[in-house]
Design a protein around this motif. Structure first.
Motif, PDB file in Angstrom:
ATOM      1  N   PHE A 172      15.116 -11.786 -21.236  1.00 15.24           N
ATOM      2  CA  PHE A 172      15.752 -10.471 -21.162  1.00 15.24           C
ATOM      3  C   PHE A 172      16.726 -10.386 -19.986  1.00 15.24           C
ATOM      4  CE2 PHE A 172      16.009  -6.035 -19.945  1.00 15.24           C
ATOM      5  CZ  PHE A 172      16.154  -5.398 -21.175  1.00 15.24           C
ATOM      6  N   PRO A 173      17.937  -9.858 -20.169  1.00 17.53           N
ATOM      7  CA  PRO A 173      18.526  -9.461 -21.449  1.00 17.53           C
ATOM      8  C   PRO A 173      19.052 -10.683 -22.212  1.00 17.53           C
ATOM      9  CG  PRO A 173      20.064  -9.058 -19.677  1.00 17.53           C
ATOM     10  CD  PRO A 173      18.807  -9.538 -19.025  1.00 17.53           C
ATOM     11  N   GLY A 174      19.002 -10.599 -23.523  1.00 15.97           N
ATOM     12  CA  GLY A 174      19.460 -11.723 -24.315  1.00 15.97           C
ATOM     13  C   GLY A 174      19.440 -11.392 -25.789  1.00 15.97           C
ATOM     14  N   GLU A 175      19.626 -12.408 -26.617  1.00 18.80           N
ATOM     15  CA  GLU A 175      19.691 -12.216 -28.052  1.00 18.80           C
ATOM     16  C   GLU A 175      18.666 -13.096 -28.757  1.00 18.80           C
ATOM     17  OE1 GLU A 175      24.192 -10.801 -29.167  1.00 18.80           O
ATOM     18  OE2 GLU A 175      23.726 -12.947 -29.264  1.00 18.80           O
TER      19      GLU A 175
ATOM     20  N   VAL B  45      12.991 -15.482 -25.906  1.00 15.50           N
ATOM     21  CA  VAL B  45      14.168 -14.700 -25.534  1.00 15.50           C
ATOM     22  C   VAL B  45      14.003 -14.248 -24.092  1.00 15.50           C
ATOM     23  CG1 VAL B  45      15.643 -12.730 -26.095  1.00 15.50           C
ATOM     24  CG2 VAL B  45      14.312 -13.852 -27.904  1.00 15.50           C
TER      25      VAL B  45
ATOM     26  N   LYS C 105      21.237 -13.248 -38.474  1.00 15.57           N
ATOM     27  CA  LYS C 105      21.201 -12.027 -37.673  1.00 15.57           C
ATOM     28  C   LYS C 105      20.998 -12.399 -36.215  1.00 15.57           C
ATOM     29  CE  LYS C 105      20.978  -8.320 -38.969  1.00 15.57           C
ATOM     30  NZ  LYS C 105      22.019  -7.291 -39.226  1.00 15.57           N
ATOM     31  N   ARG C 106      21.555 -11.577 -35.348  1.00 19.70           N
ATOM     32  CA  ARG C 106      21.316 -11.719 -33.921  1.00 19.70           C
ATOM     33  C   ARG C 106      20.901 -10.347 -33.407  1.00 19.70           C
ATOM     34  NH1 ARG C 106      22.202 -16.584 -32.357  1.00 19.70           N
ATOM     35  NH2 ARG C 106      21.788 -16.042 -30.183  1.00 19.70           N
ATOM     36  N   HIS C 107      19.686 -10.268 -32.925  1.00 19.22           N
ATOM     37  CA  HIS C 107      19.132  -9.002 -32.454  1.00 19.22           C
ATOM     38  C   HIS C 107      19.182  -8.978 -30.929  1.00 19.22           C
ATOM     39  CE1 HIS C 107      16.593  -5.386 -32.867  1.00 19.22           C
ATOM     40  NE2 HIS C 107      16.115  -5.772 -31.697  1.00 19.22           N
ATOM     41  N   ALA C 108      19.856  -7.988 -30.385  1.00 19.25           N
ATOM     42  CA  ALA C 108      20.061  -7.926 -28.936  1.00 19.25           C
ATOM     43  C   ALA C 108      18.898  -7.226 -28.238  1.00 19.25           C
ATOM     44  CB  ALA C 108      21.362  -7.194 -28.628  1.00 19.25           C
ATOM     45  N   PHE C 109      18.474  -7.786 -27.133  1.00 17.98           N
ATOM     46  CA  PHE C 109      17.522  -7.153 -26.228  1.00 17.98           C
ATOM     47  C   PHE C 109      18.277  -6.863 -24.936  1.00 17.98           C
ATOM     48  CE2 PHE C 109      14.678  -9.239 -29.127  1.00 17.98           C
ATOM     49  CZ  PHE C 109      13.595  -8.379 -29.221  1.00 17.98           C
ATOM     50  N   ARG C 110      18.543  -5.607 -24.705  1.00 18.74           N
ATOM     51  CA  ARG C 110      19.279  -5.218 -23.500  1.00 18.74           C
ATOM     52  C   ARG C 110      18.774  -3.861 -23.026  1.00 18.74           C
ATOM     53  NH1 ARG C 110      23.475  -4.993 -27.483  1.00 18.74           N
ATOM     54  NH2 ARG C 110      24.256  -6.969 -26.638  1.00 18.74           N
TER      55      ARG C 110
ATOM     56  N   GLY D 217      17.993 -14.837 -32.302  1.00 22.80           N
ATOM     57  CA  GLY D 217      18.682 -15.222 -33.526  1.00 22.80           C
ATOM     58  C   GLY D 217      17.729 -15.692 -34.607  1.00 22.80           C
TER      59      GLY D 217
END
Length: 377
Positions: free
Chosen positions: A271-274, A269, A328-333, A276
């Motif tokens: 950053f920032p991104g998702e 992943v 699921k999609r987990h966001a990193f922001r 999955g």
């Protein structure tokens, strides 16, 4: 853009307080009171503004607390006249907490009187800390008060770990003295009160998980829909941490015949991104199963260790032989409460609080160096 919180109290609040006290006391010097506040209040933050008004009250009210308390009581709204309410009463809390320590009954009575017009939950805590037995003996009676604000004060003000307020170390160590108050309020007809009871029990669960799980078990049988919500909300930290009895209280038993497989959409992943992933759950048994599916992200810290944070997934009922899948999609922001560090992280999936599957993934993001505003979890 929203106004800063400090503007909840300002020069107009000071003037309204001065007017109310002047109506209640002919001897009160309104001009001198305002001269202590108005030149400096704009440069202060919210709690400092309330404290400045409280300090001015101390300087300009009678030295005898009983006399001062009578004046402040007459500043509250009455059946035939208006009075102070809302954030203007923060300074009353601060004044009472600082100067009413030798007048327990009068102080608690004044906080009880003002709580329908703001809240007394911050003001009563020093009294509980210093004279716990006497204070709780009075507060316990509030659980049966006809006013729901007063009933809520009985639970909210005694919370061992009330946010933004002083902690009550003796109740953190031994919460048993407040359990009768919470038991008296679990069937309250006001959601406002029940939510406070649930939050207090959740506070207690952080230090005494088995005690709260036992409390919930005792009060779950025959519970109404409202009480069941309260008990589950009180158990939220325990459920999130996978406490076996807390999970069993709500039908989430240990599972031996349900399997989980985990598929990552991406194992890197930027950053920032998702990030999955897809979770597959299968019931291999002969009976339907109630399954709570949660997942944890183990975030990499600055020293290279991992720190888990649990995220709520889904509650499912799976029939025998059935398979279910969900993505699921987990966001990193960027957020204000976390510093993200690059490197290997870990995903784990839990069924009814027990880890059943996991996988590593890499976050390719530069470390955030804004240590003054953010913290690791």
């Amino acid at each position: 853009m929203a106004e800063p919180l400090k503007h909840l109290i300002g020069p107009q609040t000071a003037r309204e307080t001065a007017d109310a006290v002047a109506r209640a006391s002919e001897a009160f010097d309104r001009a001198a009171f305002l001269a202590d506040i108005l030149p400096v209040i704009d440069g202060l933050e919210l709690m400092q503004r309330g404290q400045r008004i409280a300090d001015a009250l101390h300087r300009h009210l009678p030295n005898d607390f009983e006399q001062a308390a009578s004046i402040l009581h007459n500043c509250l709204p009455g059946p035939e006249q208006g009075g102070l309410s809302g954030w203007a009463l923060l300074s009353f809390n601060q004044y009472i907490a600082a100067h009413g320590r030798r007048n327990l009954e009068t102080s608690l009575g004044l906080l009880k009187a003002l709580t329908p017009h703001f809240t007394g939950e911050f003001g009563i805590r020093p009294f509980i800390a210093e004279e716990q037995d006497r204070a709780l003996a009075i507060i316990a009676g509030w659980a049966h008060d006809p006013n729901h604000h007063v009933r809520r004060l009985a639970s909210e003000g005694t919370r061992p770990r009330l946010p933004w307020a002083m902690r009550l170390p003796r109740l953190v160590e031994d919460p048993s003295p407040i359990l009768p108050i919470l038991e008296a309020l679990i069937g309250d007809n006001e959601d406002y009160v029940r939510r406070s009871v649930a939050n207090s029990l959740n506070d207690i669960a952080k230090d005494h998980p088995d005690l709260v799980a036992d409390f919930v078990e005792r009060h779950r049988a025959g519970a109404s829909k409202d009480r069941l919500w309260l008990l589950k909300h009180a158990s939220r930290t325990l459920i999130k941490k996978g406490h076996a009895k807390a999970l069993a209280n709500f039908g989430f038993e240990p599972l031996s015949d349900v399997t989980v497989t985990l598929a990552l959409a991406n194992d890197r992943v930027r950053f920032p991104g998702e990030f999955g992933f897809e979770i597959h759950v299968r019931n291999n048994g002969s009976e339907a199963r109630t399954v709570l599916v949660d997942y944890a992200i183990h975030h990499r810290k600055k020293d290279g260790s991992l720190s888990p944070k649990v995220f709520k997934g889904k509650s499912l009922t799976i029939r025998p032989g059935e398979s279910l899948a969900f993505a699921k999609r987990h966001a990193f922001r960027p957020i204000t409460t976390r510093v993200y560090h690059p490197g290997v992280h870990r995903l784990e999936v839990m069924l009814n609080g027990v880890v059943q599957a996991g996988a590593d993934f890499e976050l390719t993001a530069p470390a955030n160096t804004d240590d003054g505003k953010r913290r690791d979890h």
